[in-house]
Scaffold this motif. Structure first.
Motif, PDB file in Angstrom:
ATOM      1  N   ASP A  59     -41.134  12.769  47.176  1.00  0.00           N
ATOM      2  CA  ASP A  59     -41.667  11.492  47.628  1.00  0.00           C
ATOM      3  C   ASP A  59     -42.950  11.118  46.888  1.00  0.00           C
ATOM      4  O   ASP A  59     -43.873  11.942  46.759  1.00  0.00           O
ATOM      5  CB  ASP A  59     -41.949  11.542  49.129  1.00  0.00           C
ATOM      6  N   ARG A  60     -42.967   9.865  46.417  1.00  0.00           N
ATOM      7  CA  ARG A  60     -44.152   9.357  45.733  1.00  0.00           C
ATOM      8  C   ARG A  60     -43.967   7.854  45.526  1.00  0.00           C
ATOM      9  O   ARG A  60     -42.844   7.377  45.362  1.00  0.00           O
ATOM     10  CB  ARG A  60     -44.342  10.046  44.368  1.00  0.00           C
ATOM     11  N   MET A  92     -44.831   7.838  40.237  1.00  0.00           N
ATOM     12  CA  MET A  92     -43.726   8.782  40.107  1.00  0.00           C
ATOM     13  C   MET A  92     -43.546   9.233  38.669  1.00  0.00           C
ATOM     14  O   MET A  92     -43.617   8.431  37.734  1.00  0.00           O
ATOM     15  CB  MET A  92     -42.440   8.142  40.629  1.00  0.00           C
ATOM     16  N   SER A  93     -43.288  10.528  38.491  1.00  0.00           N
ATOM     17  CA  SER A  93     -43.019  11.055  37.152  1.00  0.00           C
ATOM     18  C   SER A  93     -41.536  10.937  36.826  1.00  0.00           C
ATOM     19  O   SER A  93     -40.694  10.769  37.716  1.00  0.00           O
ATOM     20  CB  SER A  93     -43.444  12.524  37.075  1.00  0.00           C
ATOM     21  N   GLU A  94     -41.235  11.062  35.562  1.00  0.00           N
ATOM     22  CA  GLU A  94     -39.834  11.022  35.134  1.00  0.00           C
ATOM     23  C   GLU A  94     -39.050  12.171  35.759  1.00  0.00           C
ATOM     24  O   GLU A  94     -37.912  11.990  36.204  1.00  0.00           O
ATOM     25  CB  GLU A  94     -39.738  11.080  33.616  1.00  0.00           C
ATOM     26  N   ASP A  95     -39.670  13.359  35.812  1.00  0.00           N
ATOM     27  CA  ASP A  95     -38.972  14.510  36.400  1.00  0.00           C
ATOM     28  C   ASP A  95     -38.704  14.299  37.884  1.00  0.00           C
ATOM     29  O   ASP A  95     -37.636  14.673  38.391  1.00  0.00           O
ATOM     30  CB  ASP A  95     -39.808  15.775  36.194  1.00  0.00           C
ATOM     31  N   TRP A 115     -38.175  11.517  39.358  1.00  0.00           N
ATOM     32  CA  TRP A 115     -37.033  10.600  39.444  1.00  0.00           C
ATOM     33  C   TRP A 115     -35.733  11.329  39.131  1.00  0.00           C
ATOM     34  O   TRP A 115     -34.763  11.271  39.891  1.00  0.00           O
ATOM     35  CB  TRP A 115     -37.224   9.425  38.488  1.00  0.00           C
ATOM     36  N   ASP A 116     -35.730  12.048  38.000  1.00  0.00           N
ATOM     37  CA  ASP A 116     -34.486  12.645  37.503  1.00  0.00           C
ATOM     38  C   ASP A 116     -33.921  13.712  38.431  1.00  0.00           C
ATOM     39  O   ASP A 116     -32.710  13.768  38.670  1.00  0.00           O
ATOM     40  CB  ASP A 116     -34.716  13.248  36.118  1.00  0.00           C
ATOM     41  N   VAL A 117     -34.787  14.575  38.971  1.00  0.00           N
ATOM     42  CA  VAL A 117     -34.264  15.686  39.765  1.00  0.00           C
ATOM     43  C   VAL A 117     -33.631  15.189  41.063  1.00  0.00           C
ATOM     44  O   VAL A 117     -32.593  15.723  41.509  1.00  0.00           O
ATOM     45  CB  VAL A 117     -35.375  16.725  40.061  1.00  0.00           C
ATOM     46  N   VAL A 118     -34.189  14.145  41.669  1.00  0.00           N
ATOM     47  CA  VAL A 118     -33.612  13.629  42.906  1.00  0.00           C
ATOM     48  C   VAL A 118     -32.271  12.953  42.643  1.00  0.00           C
ATOM     49  O   VAL A 118     -31.304  13.158  43.381  1.00  0.00           O
ATOM     50  CB  VAL A 118     -34.595  12.672  43.607  1.00  0.00           C
ATOM     51  N   LEU A 119     -32.202  12.146  41.590  1.00  0.00           N
ATOM     52  CA  LEU A 119     -30.914  11.506  41.268  1.00  0.00           C
ATOM     53  C   LEU A 119     -29.870  12.554  40.890  1.00  0.00           C
ATOM     54  O   LEU A 119     -28.693  12.417  41.241  1.00  0.00           O
ATOM     55  CB  LEU A 119     -31.093  10.492  40.140  1.00  0.00           C
ATOM     56  N   LYS A 120     -30.299  13.610  40.199  1.00  0.00           N
ATOM     57  CA  LYS A 120     -29.365  14.650  39.766  1.00  0.00           C
ATOM     58  C   LYS A 120     -28.811  15.428  40.956  1.00  0.00           C
ATOM     59  O   LYS A 120     -27.592  15.548  41.128  1.00  0.00           O
ATOM     60  CB  LYS A 120     -30.061  15.595  38.800  1.00  0.00           C
ATOM     61  N   VAL A 121     -29.697  15.945  41.789  1.00  0.00           N
ATOM     62  CA  VAL A 121     -29.249  16.794  42.894  1.00  0.00           C
ATOM     63  C   VAL A 121     -28.542  15.972  43.965  1.00  0.00           C
ATOM     64  O   VAL A 121     -27.455  16.325  44.431  1.00  0.00           O
ATOM     65  CB  VAL A 121     -30.433  17.567  43.500  1.00  0.00           C
ATOM     66  N   ASP A 122     -29.149  14.845  44.353  1.00  0.00           N
ATOM     67  CA  ASP A 122     -28.625  14.096  45.484  1.00  0.00           C
ATOM     68  C   ASP A 122     -27.365  13.301  45.136  1.00  0.00           C
ATOM     69  O   ASP A 122     -26.370  13.377  45.854  1.00  0.00           O
ATOM     70  CB  ASP A 122     -29.699  13.153  46.030  1.00  0.00           C
ATOM     71  N   LEU A 123     -27.414  12.544  44.054  1.00  0.00           N
ATOM     72  CA  LEU A 123     -26.275  11.678  43.730  1.00  0.00           C
ATOM     73  C   LEU A 123     -25.209  12.400  42.910  1.00  0.00           C
ATOM     74  O   LEU A 123     -24.047  12.445  43.301  1.00  0.00           O
ATOM     75  CB  LEU A 123     -26.769  10.427  42.999  1.00  0.00           C
ATOM     76  N   VAL A 138     -40.582   3.170  51.979  1.00  0.00           N
ATOM     77  CA  VAL A 138     -41.765   3.182  51.124  1.00  0.00           C
ATOM     78  C   VAL A 138     -42.095   4.612  50.710  1.00  0.00           C
ATOM     79  O   VAL A 138     -42.080   5.533  51.534  1.00  0.00           O
ATOM     80  CB  VAL A 138     -42.965   2.554  51.874  1.00  0.00           C
ATOM     81  N   GLY A 139     -42.356   4.817  49.432  1.00  0.00           N
ATOM     82  CA  GLY A 139     -42.666   6.137  48.910  1.00  0.00           C
ATOM     83  C   GLY A 139     -41.451   6.975  48.580  1.00  0.00           C
ATOM     84  O   GLY A 139     -41.590   8.142  48.202  1.00  0.00           O
ATOM     85  N   GLN A 140     -40.262   6.387  48.702  1.00  0.00           N
ATOM     86  CA  GLN A 140     -39.029   7.134  48.430  1.00  0.00           C
ATOM     87  C   GLN A 140     -38.088   6.337  47.532  1.00  0.00           C
ATOM     88  O   GLN A 140     -36.884   6.277  47.777  1.00  0.00           O
ATOM     89  CB  GLN A 140     -38.326   7.497  49.742  1.00  0.00           C
TER      90      GLN A 140
END
Length: 293
Positions: free
Chosen positions: A96-97, A102-105, A107-115, A156-158
């Protein structure tokens, strides 16, 4: 007495703790044979707990956002238990940020693991069921995905987490349409519960509720009965839906749909757009507020 998932083989991802652990235990209590997926030893502990209680379970440790591993997870279920009947996609992380920070990492790790961590197991499970269907074998398969209020309404923040969870909701309705011909249903839940991912938010909710009955409305196990039913053979007439679950409440989330329209028999002029849009918004229901606003 047999349970509603008696002898059904179910893969639960992210099942080492939190919601996934509760889902795995609840499925086993209703007679399911469970493949407990997670990255660490917690998955082994959950599988051992199920076996110690007289159920059937194996642990399978790996990253479900890895395409090849997701295929091997489906293969493991079939190799150990002889088939696969349901997939509960639960694995997820948050970082959350505010978007501007937000950093690129992050962003990327959440989209990778979750989606992607939903899409990869779903893809390989459906391939298995499609092949069974082509062979003329009976299929009563179920997929239960895990979205979130952050994906349905925003939070907000997510921004990263909300985007992934909105993607899961869209993936659910698309997969439901594509896989119905094979005997597969695909639904999603948007749970609200106290888990390692949501401790701060859940603690605030606990303070605000102050339940008089002693009922722990934020316990993650409250969500699991809905998951168990959606994974059962009985839910075969329900697909492409997203359900909210919190405490003793179950609801149906009503997503995007066509609203009021303004029509011309020619191309619109830019100066006409403002009045037309404001008229449409006046006729449309007000959007639900974003969480945190």
């Amino acid at each position: 007495m047999t349970g509603i998932c008696q002898d059904r083989v179910v893969v639960v991802t992210g099942a080492g703790r939190g919601l996934g652990r509760e889902h795995a235990l609840a499925l086993a209590a209703e007679g399911a044979r469970v493949v407990v997926n997670d990255l660490g030893d917690a998955a082994r502990s959950v599988a051992e707990e199920i076996v110690a209680g007289g159920g059937a379970a194996v642990a399978d440790l790996g990253d479900v956002s890895d395409w090849a591993y997701a295929e091997s997870l489906v293969e493991r279920a079939v190799a150990v238990f002889g088939t696969l009947d349901a997939l509960v996609n639960n694995a997820g992380v948050n970082r959350d940020r505010m978007l501007v920070s937000m950093s690129e990492d992050e962003w990327d790790v959440v989209l990778k693991v979750d989606l992607k961590g939903h899409a990869a197991p779903l893809r390989h499970a459906v391939a298995y069921w499609r092949e069974r269907s082509k062979q003329g074998r009976p299929v009563a398969a179920r997929i239960v995905n895990t979205s979130s209020g952050a994906g349905l309404l925003g939070s907000v923040g997510q921004g990263n987490y909300g985007a992934a969870k909105a993607g899961i909701a869209a993936l659910t309705v698309i997969a439901a349409a594509e896989t119905a011909r094979y005997g597969v249903t695909v639904n999603a839940i948007a749970p609200s519960a106290r888990t390692p991912m949501t401790e701060a938010v859940a603690a605030f909710a606990d303070r605000m509720r102050a339940p008089e009955s002693g009922f722990d409305a934020m316990h993650p196990g409250n969500v699991s009965p809905l998951v168990v039913w959606l994974a059962s053979a009985d839910s075969g007439d329900v697909t492409g839906r997203v359900f909210e679950a919190e405490g003793g409440t179950i609801g149906v989330a009503d997503g995007w749909r066509y609203g009021p329209r303004a029509v011309r028999d020619r191309r619109w002029r830019p100066a006409e757009i403002g009045p037309a849009v404001r008229g449409l918004l006046a006729a449309a229901p007000a959007p639900a507020p974003v969480h945190g606003t």
